[in-house]
Write a protein that holds these residues in place. Sequence first.
Motif, PDB file in Angstrom:
ATOM      1  N   LYS A   1       0.850  -1.195   0.000  1.00 33.24           N
ATOM      2  CA  LYS A   1       0.000   0.000   0.000  1.00 33.24           C
ATOM      3  C   LYS A   1       0.885   1.245   0.000  1.00 33.24           C
ATOM      4  CE  LYS A   1      -3.830  -1.950   2.733  1.00 33.24           C
ATOM      5  NZ  LYS A   1      -4.656  -1.738   3.952  1.00 33.24           N
ATOM      6  N   PRO A   2       0.415   2.337  -0.602  1.00 37.04           N
ATOM      7  CA  PRO A   2       1.158   3.595  -0.458  1.00 37.04           C
ATOM      8  C   PRO A   2       1.124   4.024   1.008  1.00 37.04           C
ATOM      9  CG  PRO A   2      -0.506   3.757  -2.188  1.00 37.04           C
ATOM     10  CD  PRO A   2      -0.785   2.497  -1.429  1.00 37.04           C
ATOM     11  N   VAL A   3       2.209   4.639   1.466  1.00 36.16           N
ATOM     12  CA  VAL A   3       2.292   5.099   2.848  1.00 36.16           C
ATOM     13  C   VAL A   3       2.723   6.561   2.875  1.00 36.16           C
ATOM     14  CG1 VAL A   3       3.381   4.788   5.110  1.00 36.16           C
ATOM     15  CG2 VAL A   3       2.881   2.793   3.690  1.00 36.16           C
ATOM     16  N   VAL A   4       1.962   7.374   3.599  1.00 32.11           N
ATOM     17  CA  VAL A   4       2.307   8.772   3.827  1.00 32.11           C
ATOM     18  C   VAL A   4       2.909   8.893   5.228  1.00 32.11           C
ATOM     19  CG1 VAL A   4       1.416  11.120   4.101  1.00 32.11           C
ATOM     20  CG2 VAL A   4       0.438   9.610   2.349  1.00 32.11           C
ATOM     21  N   LEU A   5       4.017   9.617   5.331  1.00 29.76           N
ATOM     22  CA  LEU A   5       4.594   9.956   6.629  1.00 29.76           C
ATOM     23  C   LEU A   5       4.456  11.463   6.814  1.00 29.76           C
ATOM     24  CD1 LEU A   5       7.956   7.922   6.507  1.00 29.76           C
ATOM     25  CD2 LEU A   5       5.691   7.140   7.260  1.00 29.76           C
ATOM     26  N   GLU A   6       3.924  11.844   7.956  1.00 34.41           N
ATOM     27  CA  GLU A   6       3.724  13.270   8.278  1.00 34.41           C
ATOM     28  C   GLU A   6       4.389  13.569   9.614  1.00 34.41           C
ATOM     29  OE1 GLU A   6       0.475  15.938  10.615  1.00 34.41           O
ATOM     30  OE2 GLU A   6      -0.118  13.972   9.854  1.00 34.41           O
TER      31      GLU A   6
END
Length: 200
Positions: free
Chosen positions: A48-53
């Motif tokens: 899955k695509p993963v966003v890190l913030e």
Amino acid sequence: MRLLVPFAAAALVASPAAADQVTGQQAGNFRLMDADGRAVTLAQFRGKPVVLEWNNPGCPYVQKHYDSGNMQSAQAKARAMGAVWLTINSGAPGKQGHMTGAQAKAFVAAKKAQPTAYLLDPQGRVGKGYGAKTTPHMYLIDASGKLVYQGGIDDKPTADKADVATARNHLLAALTEVKAGKKVSVPEARPYGCSVKYAD
């Protein structure tokens, strides 16, 4: 314990100068505790695509995006596109933005935020390993584990909420391109915000 390990490579050095993640290369794996005390790894979301913030609730630039609802909207849109959203706090104890698990849960609830998980990195190992410099500092990792975007959330590097309406959201644009099988048109942009409050 090794916290940053590329999916198919040796451990990364935790020095911020040596361990910055390279766009187009495999992103470093990590293991952190979430606000509920559960272990979360980047590798568990492979496929899955993963966003890190990177997050610091005390930072005016973070407040710009949360008080305007922009960050929550981005979280909802990203998750609707099948992405995982990991909010990370690398603030050290005694520094602005540092939170306990209970405080992180209260922040998420108060802001009606929608991350997949809120992760605590008080020693700053993951933040330094990713070269996270500001709050917010955004990263997008594609389903194969490759880092495809890093930088600011958008192209309006101010703390003014009024700028949200006319900004290009680099993160969501990159995710849209990835989901469409396209090359990310803006793979890097200057991160902006408050400096991450790492331990001395």
